[in-house]
Scaffold this motif. Structure first.
Motif, PDB file in Angstrom:
ATOM      1  N   MET A 122       0.832  -1.177   0.000  1.00 44.12           N
ATOM      2  CA  MET A 122       0.000   0.000   0.000  1.00 44.12           C
ATOM      3  C   MET A 122       0.878   1.242   0.000  1.00 44.12           C
ATOM      4  N   THR A 123       0.445   2.261  -0.703  1.00 40.89           N
ATOM      5  CA  THR A 123       1.202   3.505  -0.713  1.00 40.89           C
ATOM      6  C   THR A 123       0.905   4.292   0.552  1.00 40.89           C
ATOM      7  N   ASP A 124       1.748   5.275   0.831  1.00 38.69           N
ATOM      8  CA  ASP A 124       1.564   6.090   2.028  1.00 38.69           C
ATOM      9  C   ASP A 124       0.257   6.854   2.001  1.00 38.69           C
ATOM     10  N   THR A 125      -0.132   7.383   0.840  1.00 31.09           N
ATOM     11  CA  THR A 125      -1.378   8.144   0.764  1.00 31.09           C
ATOM     12  C   THR A 125      -2.591   7.248   0.982  1.00 31.09           C
ATOM     13  N   VAL A 126      -2.557   6.050   0.451  1.00 33.04           N
ATOM     14  CA  VAL A 126      -3.664   5.112   0.669  1.00 33.04           C
ATOM     15  C   VAL A 126      -3.740   4.741   2.144  1.00 33.04           C
ATOM     16  N   LEU A 127      -2.595   4.485   2.758  1.00 29.22           N
ATOM     17  CA  LEU A 127      -2.562   4.136   4.173  1.00 29.22           C
ATOM     18  C   LEU A 127      -3.088   5.282   5.024  1.00 29.22           C
ATOM     19  N   ARG A 128      -2.680   6.518   4.714  1.00 29.92           N
ATOM     20  CA  ARG A 128      -3.185   7.671   5.472  1.00 29.92           C
ATOM     21  C   ARG A 128      -4.692   7.820   5.303  1.00 29.92           C
ATOM     22  N   THR A 129      -5.200   7.571   4.105  1.00 27.82           N
ATOM     23  CA  THR A 129      -6.641   7.665   3.864  1.00 27.82           C
ATOM     24  C   THR A 129      -7.387   6.605   4.661  1.00 27.82           C
ATOM     25  N   VAL A 130      -6.878   5.399   4.684  1.00 28.69           N
ATOM     26  CA  VAL A 130      -7.524   4.316   5.437  1.00 28.69           C
ATOM     27  C   VAL A 130      -7.523   4.637   6.927  1.00 28.69           C
ATOM     28  N   VAL A 131      -6.390   5.097   7.442  1.00 28.77           N
ATOM     29  CA  VAL A 131      -6.310   5.436   8.871  1.00 28.77           C
ATOM     30  C   VAL A 131      -7.277   6.560   9.196  1.00 28.77           C
ATOM     31  N   ARG A 132      -7.363   7.567   8.345  1.00 28.73           N
ATOM     32  CA  ARG A 132      -8.290   8.677   8.607  1.00 28.73           C
ATOM     33  C   ARG A 132      -9.740   8.190   8.609  1.00 28.73           C
ATOM     34  N   ARG A 133     -10.082   7.330   7.687  1.00 28.13           N
ATOM     35  CA  ARG A 133     -11.456   6.809   7.646  1.00 28.13           C
ATOM     36  C   ARG A 133     -11.785   5.968   8.873  1.00 28.13           C
ATOM     37  N   GLU A 134     -10.789   5.302   9.406  1.00 27.38           N
ATOM     38  CA  GLU A 134     -11.021   4.456  10.573  1.00 27.38           C
ATOM     39  C   GLU A 134     -11.025   5.214  11.896  1.00 27.38           C
ATOM     40  N   THR A 135     -10.448   6.417  11.913  1.00 27.62           N
ATOM     41  CA  THR A 135     -10.391   7.178  13.159  1.00 27.62           C
ATOM     42  C   THR A 135     -11.360   8.356  13.189  1.00 27.62           C
ATOM     43  N   HIS A 136     -11.961   8.705  12.071  1.00 24.48           N
ATOM     44  CA  HIS A 136     -12.900   9.825  12.007  1.00 24.48           C
ATOM     45  C   HIS A 136     -14.269   9.320  11.557  1.00 24.48           C
ATOM     46  N   SER A 137     -15.298   9.892  12.171  1.00 22.08           N
ATOM     47  CA  SER A 137     -16.650   9.476  11.808  1.00 22.08           C
ATOM     48  C   SER A 137     -17.189  10.367  10.702  1.00 22.08           C
ATOM     49  N   PRO A 138     -18.009   9.795   9.833  1.00 18.84           N
ATOM     50  CA  PRO A 138     -18.623  10.612   8.790  1.00 18.84           C
ATOM     51  C   PRO A 138     -19.724  11.474   9.394  1.00 18.84           C
ATOM     52  N   ARG A 139     -20.121  12.473   8.677  1.00 22.21           N
ATOM     53  CA  ARG A 139     -21.175  13.381   9.138  1.00 22.21           C
ATOM     54  C   ARG A 139     -22.547  12.948   8.624  1.00 22.21           C
ATOM     55  N   THR A 140     -22.744  11.672   8.459  1.00 18.21           N
ATOM     56  CA  THR A 140     -23.992  11.159   7.928  1.00 18.21           C
ATOM     57  C   THR A 140     -25.182  11.487   8.816  1.00 18.21           C
ATOM     58  N   VAL A 141     -25.043  11.356  10.126  1.00 14.22           N
ATOM     59  CA  VAL A 141     -26.162  11.606  11.033  1.00 14.22           C
ATOM     60  C   VAL A 141     -26.575  13.066  10.989  1.00 14.22           C
TER      61      VAL A 141
END
Length: 192
Positions: free
Chosen positions: A1-20
């Motif tokens: 995995m590239t660094d940018t992909v890894l950073r994106t995955v980590v961000r998605r796993e640690t931040h919640s979406p604003r769906t609610v």
């Protein structure tokens, strides 16, 4: 995995979406539109309005500048500005999940705060000799709160406990970094 992909995955796993927040705003907008449609249909059928007929509401809006005091407009504008500010903050501020990024060699691992708390409590128990049940650890976004409740008559070196906690937390290499708070709470003392 590239660094940018890894950073994106980590961000998605640690931040919640604003769906609610988005869903609440959309539902409120739909309810207002549904009410307007019901009032319009009732007016077209010649029935009594639920609250106010569309014609009367339109007349009230047209006559509002002359009928209301300027203070009412100012208060209404402030209320609308506050609602807009709250919606804007919800849209732009990232939500946080109860997880941290932990460095693992040259990789990043996303770890739940409960796992960090459990591991720290077990390590402190092993190193200090205090029973695991007498240690309570809470991990938040920026802080780790450790409460030790040793049994009566057991001497406790608070500086040593703090050193154990700080050293263990530093080995986790959490991001964002956390600061630790340690309390020794005796059964015969009450927390204020």
């Amino acid at each position: 995995m590239t660094d940018t992909v890894l950073r994106t995955v980590v961000r998605r796993e640690t931040h919640s979406p604003r769906t609610v927040a988005m869903l609440v705003v959309v539902l409120l907008t739909l309810l207002v539109l549904a009410y307007a449609v019901v009032e319009i249909v009732l007016a077209l059928l010649g029935r009594q309005p639920l609250l106010v007929s569309p014609g009367a509401a339109l007349n009230a809006v047209v006559e509002a500048p002359t009928a209301l005091q300027p203070v009412a407009f100012i208060v209404g504008g402030i209320v609308l500005a506050l609602v807009g500010l709250i919606v804007l903050i919800l849209a732009l501020k990232p939500g946080r999940l109860s997880r941290h990024e932990m460095a693992w060699g040259d990789r990043a691992v996303v770890v739940d705060n409960g796992v960090v708390a459990s591991a720290l409590a077990q390590h402190l128990s092993n190193e200090s000799g205090i029973a695991r049940d007498d240690i309570v650890v809470g991990v938040a976004h920026r802080t780790v709160d450790v409460t030790v409740r040793p049994p009566v008559g057991i001497p406790v070196d608070e500086a040593q406990l703090r050193r154990i906690v700080d050293e263990e937390i530093s080995t986790y290499k959490l991001s964002p970094a956390v600061r630790t708070q340690l309390r020794v709470q005796r059964p015969d003392t009450k927390e204020s």
